[in-house]
Design a protein around this motif. Structure first.
Motif, PDB file in Angstrom:
ATOM      1  N   ALA A  72       0.833  -1.200   0.000  1.00 57.16           N
ATOM      2  CA  ALA A  72       0.000   0.000   0.000  1.00 57.16           C
ATOM      3  C   ALA A  72       0.873   1.256   0.000  1.00 57.16           C
ATOM      4  O   ALA A  72       1.896   1.314   0.682  1.00 57.16           O
ATOM      5  CB  ALA A  72      -0.914   0.004   1.216  1.00 57.16           C
ATOM      6  N   VAL A  73       0.463   2.246  -0.771  1.00 57.95           N
ATOM      7  CA  VAL A  73       1.164   3.532  -0.824  1.00 57.95           C
ATOM      8  C   VAL A  73       0.629   4.401   0.308  1.00 57.95           C
ATOM      9  O   VAL A  73      -0.532   4.787   0.304  1.00 57.95           O
ATOM     10  CB  VAL A  73       0.953   4.220  -2.188  1.00 57.95           C
ATOM     11  CG1 VAL A  73       1.604   5.596  -2.187  1.00 57.95           C
ATOM     12  CG2 VAL A  73       1.495   3.371  -3.314  1.00 57.95           C
ATOM     13  N   THR A  74       1.482   4.688   1.285  1.00 57.81           N
ATOM     14  CA  THR A  74       1.057   5.490   2.429  1.00 57.81           C
ATOM     15  C   THR A  74       1.786   6.825   2.523  1.00 57.81           C
ATOM     16  O   THR A  74       1.367   7.703   3.263  1.00 57.81           O
ATOM     17  CB  THR A  74       1.274   4.723   3.749  1.00 57.81           C
ATOM     18  OG1 THR A  74       2.654   4.387   3.866  1.00 57.81           O
ATOM     19  CG2 THR A  74       0.431   3.463   3.789  1.00 57.81           C
ATOM     20  N   ASN A  75       2.884   6.973   1.777  1.00 56.08           N
ATOM     21  CA  ASN A  75       3.690   8.191   1.867  1.00 56.08           C
ATOM     22  C   ASN A  75       3.752   8.972   0.565  1.00 56.08           C
ATOM     23  O   ASN A  75       4.648   9.773   0.361  1.00 56.08           O
ATOM     24  CB  ASN A  75       5.108   7.844   2.330  1.00 56.08           C
ATOM     25  CG  ASN A  75       5.130   7.407   3.770  1.00 56.08           C
ATOM     26  OD1 ASN A  75       4.505   8.038   4.615  1.00 56.08           O
ATOM     27  ND2 ASN A  75       5.811   6.322   4.059  1.00 56.08           N
ATOM     28  N   GLY A  76       2.822   8.734  -0.334  1.00 56.78           N
ATOM     29  CA  GLY A  76       2.748   9.491  -1.577  1.00 56.78           C
ATOM     30  C   GLY A  76       3.570   8.885  -2.697  1.00 56.78           C
ATOM     31  O   GLY A  76       4.548   8.179  -2.470  1.00 56.78           O
ATOM     32  N   THR A  77       3.133   9.158  -3.909  1.00 56.08           N
ATOM     33  CA  THR A  77       3.827   8.714  -5.107  1.00 56.08           C
ATOM     34  C   THR A  77       3.548   9.703  -6.221  1.00 56.08           C
ATOM     35  O   THR A  77       2.504  10.364  -6.224  1.00 56.08           O
ATOM     36  CB  THR A  77       3.393   7.282  -5.504  1.00 56.08           C
ATOM     37  OG1 THR A  77       4.188   6.836  -6.595  1.00 56.08           O
ATOM     38  CG2 THR A  77       1.932   7.228  -5.903  1.00 56.08           C
ATOM     39  N   THR A  78       4.485   9.835  -7.141  1.00 55.12           N
ATOM     40  CA  THR A  78       4.328  10.713  -8.291  1.00 55.12           C
ATOM     41  C   THR A  78       4.652   9.907  -9.543  1.00 55.12           C
ATOM     42  O   THR A  78       5.656   9.191  -9.568  1.00 55.12           O
ATOM     43  CB  THR A  78       5.289  11.920  -8.207  1.00 55.12           C
ATOM     44  OG1 THR A  78       5.054  12.610  -6.987  1.00 55.12           O
ATOM     45  CG2 THR A  78       5.091  12.863  -9.373  1.00 55.12           C
ATOM     46  N   VAL A  79       3.808  10.034 -10.563  1.00 54.53           N
ATOM     47  CA  VAL A  79       4.010   9.320 -11.818  1.00 54.53           C
ATOM     48  C   VAL A  79       4.060  10.329 -12.954  1.00 54.53           C
ATOM     49  O   VAL A  79       3.165  11.177 -13.072  1.00 54.53           O
ATOM     50  CB  VAL A  79       2.881   8.299 -12.076  1.00 54.53           C
ATOM     51  CG1 VAL A  79       3.109   7.548 -13.376  1.00 54.53           C
ATOM     52  CG2 VAL A  79       2.745   7.331 -10.899  1.00 54.53           C
ATOM     53  N   GLY A  80       5.101  10.240 -13.786  1.00 58.23           N
ATOM     54  CA  GLY A  80       5.223  11.082 -14.968  1.00 58.23           C
ATOM     55  C   GLY A  80       5.268  10.209 -16.206  1.00 58.23           C
ATOM     56  O   GLY A  80       5.983   9.199 -16.231  1.00 58.23           O
ATOM     57  N   VAL A  81       4.486  10.567 -17.235  1.00 58.44           N
ATOM     58  CA  VAL A  81       4.399   9.793 -18.473  1.00 58.44           C
ATOM     59  C   VAL A  81       4.660  10.714 -19.652  1.00 58.44           C
ATOM     60  O   VAL A  81       4.061  11.789 -19.748  1.00 58.44           O
ATOM     61  CB  VAL A  81       3.004   9.157 -18.642  1.00 58.44           C
ATOM     62  CG1 VAL A  81       2.956   8.287 -19.882  1.00 58.44           C
ATOM     63  CG2 VAL A  81       2.586   8.390 -17.413  1.00 58.44           C
ATOM     64  N   MET A  82       5.537  10.282 -20.562  1.00 59.55           N
ATOM     65  CA  MET A  82       5.797  11.032 -21.795  1.00 59.55           C
ATOM     66  C   MET A  82       5.944  10.056 -22.954  1.00 59.55           C
ATOM     67  O   MET A  82       6.466   8.958 -22.779  1.00 59.55           O
ATOM     68  CB  MET A  82       7.077  11.866 -21.673  1.00 59.55           C
ATOM     69  CG  MET A  82       7.022  12.931 -20.605  1.00 59.55           C
ATOM     70  SD  MET A  82       8.515  13.930 -20.553  1.00 59.55           S
ATOM     71  CE  MET A  82       8.299  14.885 -22.063  1.00 59.55           C
ATOM     72  N   THR A  83       5.481  10.476 -24.136  1.00 56.28           N
ATOM     73  CA  THR A  83       5.670   9.691 -25.343  1.00 56.28           C
ATOM     74  C   THR A  83       6.447  10.536 -26.338  1.00 56.28           C
ATOM     75  O   THR A  83       6.142  11.719 -26.543  1.00 56.28           O
ATOM     76  CB  THR A  83       4.319   9.264 -25.950  1.00 56.28           C
ATOM     77  OG1 THR A  83       3.584   8.535 -24.969  1.00 56.28           O
ATOM     78  CG2 THR A  83       4.526   8.373 -27.162  1.00 56.28           C
ATOM     79  N   PHE A  84       7.456   9.920 -26.957  1.00 58.33           N
ATOM     80  CA  PHE A  84       8.327  10.592 -27.912  1.00 58.33           C
ATOM     81  C   PHE A  84       8.151   9.962 -29.295  1.00 58.33           C
ATOM     82  O   PHE A  84       7.854   8.774 -29.408  1.00 58.33           O
ATOM     83  CB  PHE A  84       9.792  10.461 -27.473  1.00 58.33           C
ATOM     84  CG  PHE A  84      10.041  11.018 -26.102  1.00 58.33           C
ATOM     85  CD1 PHE A  84      10.351  12.356 -25.931  1.00 58.33           C
ATOM     86  CD2 PHE A  84       9.955  10.213 -24.981  1.00 58.33           C
ATOM     87  CE1 PHE A  84      10.572  12.882 -24.666  1.00 58.33           C
ATOM     88  CE2 PHE A  84      10.175  10.719 -23.702  1.00 58.33           C
ATOM     89  CZ  PHE A  84      10.485  12.064 -23.551  1.00 58.33           C
ATOM     90  N   ASN A  85       8.361  10.755 -30.345  1.00 64.02           N
ATOM     91  CA  ASN A  85       8.299  10.278 -31.728  1.00 64.02           C
ATOM     92  C   ASN A  85       9.681  10.353 -32.357  1.00 64.02           C
ATOM     93  O   ASN A  85      10.554  11.073 -31.872  1.00 64.02           O
ATOM     94  CB  ASN A  85       7.340  11.136 -32.551  1.00 64.02           C
ATOM     95  CG  ASN A  85       5.927  11.063 -32.046  1.00 64.02           C
ATOM     96  OD1 ASN A  85       5.455   9.997 -31.682  1.00 64.02           O
ATOM     97  ND2 ASN A  85       5.245  12.189 -32.003  1.00 64.02           N
TER      98      ASN A  85
END
Length: 181
Positions: A72-85
């Motif tokens: 379980a995530v109890t202390n926070g999480t950050t997700v970054g998503v990028m798509t390149f061509n």
């Protein structure tokens, strides 16, 4: 996280996950599993983790990026998503580089690169926000979800034979990772 991948050719999706103390066990996009490129773990009780995953030629669609955690995530999480061509589909990535430390100036040097490569980087910090990005870095995300963990990500053009990235934080432990595309 909903993400739209455009229809450009030779696509590459990059996902960075910053957590304080929970492991990432997998990521999918539109049901397709991504490949773990590498992770960086701060050795001080795991207080700061960065995971970088990738997917070559993702489907051009709007779909969810789903991150699976080991607990379980109890202390926070950050997700970054990028798509390149326009990315080489056979060898899209250079060597993964990682680091960890404590303090306000988080720098990662020795990232193999050249001027035609874009460096994708991410950081996780414990209890402190990211307050500034290094020279020539373009910020793409910066979040402090709660008071326990922050995550940020950026890109910058590489140089020969290596490059560096830097983030300014409020102090405490951090983990940092980067790769040239």
């Amino acid at each position: 996280i909903s993400h739209t991948t455009g229809s450009g050719s030779d696509r590459l999706m990059m996902v960075a996950v910053s957590t304080r103390d929970v492991a990432v066990t997998g990521i999918t996009y539109n049901g397709t599993p991504l490949t773990l490129l590498g992770s960086s773990l701060n050795n001080n009780n795991g207080r700061g983790r960065v995971y970088i995953y990738y997917l070559i030629n993702p489907t051009a669609v709007t779909a969810n990026v789903i991150v699976t955690y080991g607990s379980a995530v109890t202390n926070g999480t950050t997700v970054g998503v990028m798509t390149f061509n326009g990315v080489n589909q056979t060898t899209p990535l250079n060597t993964f580089t990682k680091g960890q430390g404590t303090g306000t100036n988080a720098t990662l040097s020795g990232i193999p690169s050249n001027p035609s490569q874009l460096i994708f980087s991410a950081i996780s910090t414990r209890n402190r926000a990211v307050t500034a990005f290094g020279t020539d870095q373009t910020q793409h995300w910066n979040a402090f979800p709660g008071s326990k963990s922050a995550g940020a990500g950026s890109t910058k053009w590489g140089s020969t034979p290596t490059s560096s990235v830097a983030y300014t934080t409020g102090g405490n432990e951090y983990a940092i990772a980067a790769v040239s595309i």
